[in-house]
Enzyme design. Structure first.
Site, PDB file in Angstrom:
ATOM      1  CG  ASP A 125      80.674 123.077  20.869  1.00  7.81           C
ATOM      2  OD1 ASP A 125      79.892 124.061  20.846  1.00  7.81           O
ATOM      3  OD2 ASP A 125      81.811 123.043  21.200  1.00  7.81           O
ATOM      4  CG  HIS A 126      77.832 125.492  23.405  1.00 11.38           C
ATOM      5  ND1 HIS A 126      78.962 125.190  22.924  1.00 11.38           N
ATOM      6  CD2 HIS A 126      78.131 125.861  24.897  1.00 11.38           C
ATOM      7  CE1 HIS A 126      80.015 125.551  24.004  1.00 11.38           C
ATOM      8  NE2 HIS A 126      79.482 125.814  24.849  1.00 11.38           N
TER       9      HIS A 126
ATOM     10  CG  ASP B 141      83.826 127.660  25.597  1.00 17.76           C
ATOM     11  OD1 ASP B 141      82.415 127.312  25.421  1.00 17.76           O
ATOM     12  OD2 ASP B 141      84.357 127.049  26.820  1.00 17.76           O
TER      13      ASP B 141
ATOM     14  NE  ARG C 272      82.779 126.998  34.158  1.00 15.67           N
ATOM     15  CZ  ARG C 272      82.943 127.668  33.151  1.00 15.67           C
ATOM     16  NH1 ARG C 272      82.257 127.745  32.021  1.00 15.67           N
ATOM     17  NH2 ARG C 272      84.052 128.014  33.069  1.00 15.67           N
TER      18      ARG C 272
ATOM     19  CB  SER D  77      80.235 130.724  30.772  1.00 17.94           C
ATOM     20  OG  SER D  77      79.858 131.474  29.756  1.00 17.94           O
TER      21      SER D  77
ATOM     22  NE  ARG E   3      77.045 131.484  29.819  1.00 12.31           N
ATOM     23  CZ  ARG E   3      76.586 130.622  30.655  1.00 12.31           C
ATOM     24  NH1 ARG E   3      75.576 130.812  31.086  1.00 12.31           N
ATOM     25  NH2 ARG E   3      77.091 129.459  30.421  1.00 12.31           N
TER      26      ARG E   3
HETATM   27  C1  MIC Z   1      80.232 127.034  29.560  1.00 14.36           C
HETATM   28  O1  MIC Z   1      80.820 125.693  29.728  1.00 14.36           O
HETATM   29  O2  MIC Z   1      79.743 127.494  30.429  1.00 14.36           O
HETATM   30  C2  MIC Z   1      80.060 127.504  28.098  1.00 14.36           C
HETATM   31  C3  MIC Z   1      78.605 127.230  27.789  1.00 14.36           C
HETATM   32  O3  MIC Z   1      80.780 126.646  27.190  1.00 14.36           O
HETATM   33  C4  MIC Z   1      80.663 128.752  27.899  1.00 14.36           C
HETATM   34  C5  MIC Z   1      80.363 129.446  26.711  1.00 14.36           C
HETATM   35  C6  MIC Z   1      78.857 130.116  26.679  1.00 14.36           C
HETATM   36  O4  MIC Z   1      78.386 130.290  27.581  1.00 14.36           O
HETATM   37  O5  MIC Z   1      78.404 129.910  25.424  1.00 14.36           O
HETATM   38  C7  MIC Z   1      82.082 128.863  28.347  1.00 14.36           C
HETATM   39  O6  MIC Z   1      82.575 128.358  29.063  1.00 14.36           O
HETATM   40  O7  MIC Z   1      82.756 130.098  28.143  1.00 14.36           O
HETATM   41 FE1  SF4 Z   2      80.464 122.625  26.357  1.00 15.48          FE
HETATM   42 FE2  SF4 Z   2      81.528 124.564  28.235  1.00 15.48          FE
HETATM   43 FE3  SF4 Z   2      80.369 121.948  28.847  1.00 15.48          FE
HETATM   44 FE4  SF4 Z   2      82.636 122.285  27.631  1.00 15.48          FE
HETATM   45  S1  SF4 Z   2      82.203 123.267  29.727  1.00 15.48           S
HETATM   46  S2  SF4 Z   2      81.216 120.757  27.122  1.00 15.48           S
HETATM   47  S3  SF4 Z   2      82.261 123.894  26.040  1.00 15.48           S
HETATM   48  S4  SF4 Z   2      79.279 123.495  27.679  1.00 15.48           S
END
Ligand code: MIC
Ligand code: SF4
Length: 647
Positions: A64-65, A119, A380, A538, A540
């Site tokens: 999805d990313h 995630d 965010r 996140s 990550r």
């Molecule tokens: C995000 O919302 O920051 C992400 C991208 O979904 C991350 C995961 C990632 O960095 O791949 C998260 O929330 O953990």
């Molecule tokens: Fe995707 Fe993270 Fe954004 Fe949710 S917050 S839509 S999981 S990038």
């Protein structure tokens, strides 16, 4: 004594330990899911452990990313994930099937479960009455290997809801923005928020999921709602009534704290740049020009949210200077709005429809222009996360977003006279699982296909007895993992390639960091210094692996966010805490620090003497590590440890 919901779920999954606040407990896991941006590492690690098949939990691999596919890297990752899922026995959700959290809620989440996801917004599933926790890829891989999940028993805080939302303009988003306003992005660290009280029945499952989703922004371990009639309705509509079970706190259940929210008192709120806790009433800041509006993401992309947005846009035209992007949460939601006409209302009004994926939320397209204001129904708004450091991102509920797209400025939606169709939850959702591939009975012969950008996971040597390293960067409070390891369309494709992605560590803050770290690596390595809540946001693990690859030995901070701290340990980096936070002021970037007797300090009192060689000063730092954490650090991280155990 009555039990709360968290105690009930933990108790039924307890493998080891005592359910006392602060004690380490091991829990059986029902489900593990990954998404592509973190999942390539998780599955590479699973493979590197020498494992043959997922053992125990249900496993689902989502994509999805990384969906832009501007070259071979994203599609190569997709194929790797699809073949790895087939080989190792996981479900595979094809690109286009939707955002992991929304799809998981629709198709898998079940009351009473414990799930891990790679995630930070995995707690979205808490709206279903389950404990869902965000973890790094390596923790997910070990859980898929059948090992229990270890965690320090968090505090449980009751959020007692009373009253009824003043619909349509006050939504579930207001509940969580209000909590963020009161408690801040550090307010949930070490806590689980359990929702209760008479106001709970005012909210349906996807509304509850909006709240538990953004519990991540409080820094909470997770959030959970009861499972009741509204949960049963949602599961029935998904054709999964057999997955329902009731789950409520007992009469007289105990909590470590209580927060009261009267739903009837909430009015439309917004989080101003550049933090989700910078919350004010929309009416207090109305008037500012809005250039872009984004609606969707895993926070607010349900069928209900999309229907409401469409009804506001119906028969109208968005402001000339506004670009409106909409990313519905799942294929299910997309198909439903396509059939009921909502999609054409959106398109007719001038919306730019995106696929069911993360998209602009993680800077994968849809960046706002220089100095522009973007209002998003996302979770965010850290500076630069949208792909442009010079833009200002506000967070608001999806209905308010739609209104602002029409008006072209920040406006209090209650004063516009616009109407929203009443919503009643459908009796049946449109279930079409043709993009969800079931695990094979025997995937043994499946070849795992890796494109040229997919590189081996690097390993770290055991933690050194003397760390002599240079302070490479000194930062303030609430540093995010987006700061440490930025995402966006330029960097995200390198998630499967640690040498390449490590070039971008702290790139938006200090572009020379990687180069300086590489030089320091030749002379003992580097140290990062941070303030409170270091590594929030996140999950990550690249924010730990890439610094590890660059030779970072330790991070010294005033406090750490949970997932990032676990990731640092998993990759053999010492997370040290200032005994006296004031000592941070006495050290500067470029100072060389020496920490001696690390191994024995780790094993005995976990206090370490730090000698600032450059300044001729001494101070102490400490760690607060479990037995397992210590073993991991002494083994060079979790991957080396598990490899040794299994060999
Ligand atoms: C995000 O919302 O920051 C992400 C991208 O979904 C991350 C995961 C990632 O960095 O791949 C998260 O929330 O953990
Ligand atoms: Fe995707 Fe993270 Fe954004 Fe949710 S917050 S839509 S999981 S990038």
């Amino acid at each position: 004594m009555g039990k709360n919901i968290v105690q009930k779920i933990f108790e039924s999954h307890l493998v080891k330990g005592e359910l006392k606040k602060g004690e380490t407990v091991s829990l059986r896991v029902d489900e593990v899911y990954t998404q592509d941006a973190t999942g390539t590492m998780a599955w590479l690690q699973f493979e590197a452990m020498g494992l043959k098949r997922v053992k125990g939990p249900l496993a689902v691999s989502y994509v999805d990313h990384n969906m832009i596919q501007s070259n071979h890297m994203n599609p190569d990752d997709h194929l790797f994930l699809q073949t790895a899922a087939a080989r190792f026995g996981a479900w595979f959700s094809k690109p286009g099937n939707g955002i992991c959290h929304q799809v998981n809620l629709e198709r898998f989440a079940s009351p009473g479960w414990i799930a891990l996801g790679t995630d930070s917004h995995t707690p979205t599933n808490g709206g279903m009455g389950m404990i869902a926790i965000g973890v790094g890829g390596l923790d997910a891989a070990t859980a898929m290997a059948g090992m229990p999940f270890e965690i320090k028993m968090p505090e449980v805080v009751l959020v007692r809801l009373t009253g009824r939302l003043r619909r349509p303009w006050a939504t579930a988003m207001e509940v969580i923005l209000e909590l963020l306003r009161r408690l801040t992005v550090k307010g949930g660290v070490g806590k689980i928020f359990e929702y209760g009280g008479p106001g709970v029945s005012d909210l349906n499952v996807t509304e509850r999921a909006t709240i538990t989703n953004m519990g991540a922004e409080l820094g909470a371990t997770t959030s959970v709602f009861p499972s009741d009639e509204r949960t049963a309705h949602f599961l029935r509509a998904q054709g999964r009534e057999e997955d329902w079970s009731e789950l409520r706190a007992d009469e007289g259940a105990q909590y470590d704290g209580i927060v009261e929210i009267d739903l009837s008192s909430l009015e439309p709120l917004t989080a101003q740049p550049h933090s989700p806790d910078n919350v004010v009433r929309i009416r207090d800041i109305s008037g500012r020009k809005v250039h872009q509006v984004c609606i969707g993401s895993c926070t607010n992309s349900s069928y209900q949210a999309m229907r409401a947005v469409a009804s506001i846009l119906r028969g109208k035209k968005i402001a000339e200077h506004v670009s409106l992007h909409i990313n519905p949460g799942s294929k299910q939601v997309y198909e439903m709005i396509a059939r009921d006409g909502s999609l054409s209302d959106m398109i007719a009004a001038g919306a730019r429809m995106l696929e069911a994926s993360c998209g602009p939320c993680i800077g994968m397209g849809g960046s706002p222009g220089t100095g522009h204001v973007s209002v998003r129904s996302y979770n965010r708004n850290f500076r630069g996360r949208c792909g442009n450091k010079d833009a200002s991102v506000f967070l608001a509920n999806p209905l308010a977003c739609a209104v602002m797209a029409l008006k072209g400025k920040i406006v209090d939606p209650t004063e516009t006279g616009l109407v929203v169709d009443e919503f009643s939850e459908p009796e049946a959702a449109l279930v079409n699982d043709n993009m969800l591939l079931a695990p094979l009975d025997d995937g043994y012969g499946v070849e795992i296909i890796k494109g040229p950008n997919i590189k081996e996971v690097p390993l770290k040597e055991p933690v050194k007895d003397e760390i002599r390293a240079e302070v490479l960067i000194k930062l303030g409070d609430n540093v995010t993992t987006d700061d440490i390891m930025p995402a966006g369309s330029q960097i995200l494709p390198f998630r499967s390639n640690i040498p390449a992605i490590s070039e971008y560590v702290f790139y938006n803050i200090e572009p020379t960091f990687a180069e300086r770290a590489r030089k320091a690596k030749e002379h003992g390595g580097g140290i990062i210094m941070g303030g409170e809540n270091y590594g929030q946001g996140s999950s990550r693990e690249h924010a730990a692996i890439a610094p590890m690859y660059l030779g970072i030995q330790a991070v010294i901070a005033k406090s750490f966010a949970r997932i990032h701290r676990a990731n640092l340990i998993n990759f053999g980096i010492l997370p040290l805490i200032f005994t006296n936070p004031g000592d941070m002021d006495k050290t500067d970037e470029g100072d060389v620090l020496s920490i001696t007797g690390v191994g024995s300090s780790l094993i005995t009192n976990q206090e370490y003497r730090v000698n600032n060689i450059t300044k001729g000063l001494e101070f102490t730092v400490f760690t607060d590590l479990s037995e397992r954490d210590r073993v991991l650090l002494l083994s060079g991280g979790l991957l080396s440890f598990v490899k040794k155990q299994l060999s």
